[in-house]
Scaffold this active site. Structure first.
Site, PDB file in Angstrom:
ATOM      1  CE1 TYR A  95      -0.948   1.690   9.443  1.00 29.41           C
ATOM      2  CE2 TYR A  95      -1.078  -0.491  10.452  1.00 29.41           C
ATOM      3  CZ  TYR A  95      -1.524   0.435   9.518  1.00 29.41           C
ATOM      4  OH  TYR A  95      -2.547   0.092   8.671  1.00 29.41           O
ATOM      5  CG  HIS A 129      -1.843  -1.173   1.276  1.00 28.56           C
ATOM      6  ND1 HIS A 129      -2.347  -1.678   2.455  1.00 28.56           N
ATOM      7  CD2 HIS A 129      -2.354  -1.959   0.283  1.00 28.56           C
ATOM      8  CE1 HIS A 129      -3.133  -2.715   2.195  1.00 28.56           C
ATOM      9  NE2 HIS A 129      -3.149  -2.906   0.880  1.00 28.56           N
TER      10      HIS A 129
END
Length: 209
Positions: free
Chosen positions: A132, A62
């Site tokens: 994250y 991504h």
């Protein structure tokens, strides 16, 4: 805290110092001041994400449009993940290159990725939990994916049959995204990309570097 640059420019592996005693352990897994001292540009946190994956799941590759891009700081809090960074910035000295770091509950490493880089990971156990920080909030219209099994990338996934989402399984290849002008472009001064790249931005030899 040990900070090591990866083979992809703009990506770093962070190994924290762990303090253990009979009660358990403690560590500092994110220290922007230490990152800055090592020459790594910290970023303001706009969003924090958490994903839980079954074994053999691959998420990615991504990336987000630049500007603004989306820098990430990633770690694994349960299970183990083979975390991959791919340089998708046309004109970067490491364009098309990938590197990987094992994120697990043993060494408690983290991974710092600059804007314009592609990110993916493979879950090595059931219930692998990856968390994250992101420099920008999620914006679907700016998010893209490269096929994780693209032979031009030649990522060596550590599972025999990766389990992909429908979106990732239908993702275009790196060459298709390059031809469509949808990849970020590297800015040598800033170290990240500032615009979409044109299909003719690279020679054939640069595409396979």
């Amino acid at each position: 805290m040990k900070i090591r640059p990866l083979a992809v420019e703009g990506a770093w592996e962070i190994t924290p110092q762990q303090h253990a005693d009979p009660r358990g352990s403690f560590l500092e897994w994110y220290r922007p001041d230490r990152l800055a001292e090592a020459g790594v540009r910290p970023f303001p946190t706009a969003q924090a994400n958490l994903s839980v994956s079954a074994a053999d799941v691959v998420r990615g590759v991504h990336f987000a449009d630049v500007p603004p891009g989306q820098a990430k700081y990633i770690t694994c809090v349960t299970g183990a993940a083979w975390d991959v960074v791919v340089d998708l910035r046309v004109g970067s000295p490491t364009f098309g290159r990938w590197d990987a770091v094992l994120l697990d509950t043993v060494d408690r490493r983290a991974l710092h990725l600059a804007e314009g880089l592609g990110h993916a990971f493979c879950s090595l156990t059931d219930d692998t939990t990856v968390v994250y920080f992101c420099s920008e909030t999620y914006a679907p219209q700016r998010e893209h994916t490269v096929h994780p099994l693209d032979p031009d990338l030649a990522i060596t996934w550590p599972v025999p049959i990766p389990l992909l989402s429908d979106r990732d399984a239908a993702a275009p290849s790196l060459a298709e995204l390059l031809a469509a002008g949808r990849l970020p472009r590297y800015d040598a001064g800033a170290g990240n990309s500032m615009a979409a790249a044109s299909p003719n931005s690279l020679t054939s030899s640069q595409r396979t570097s």
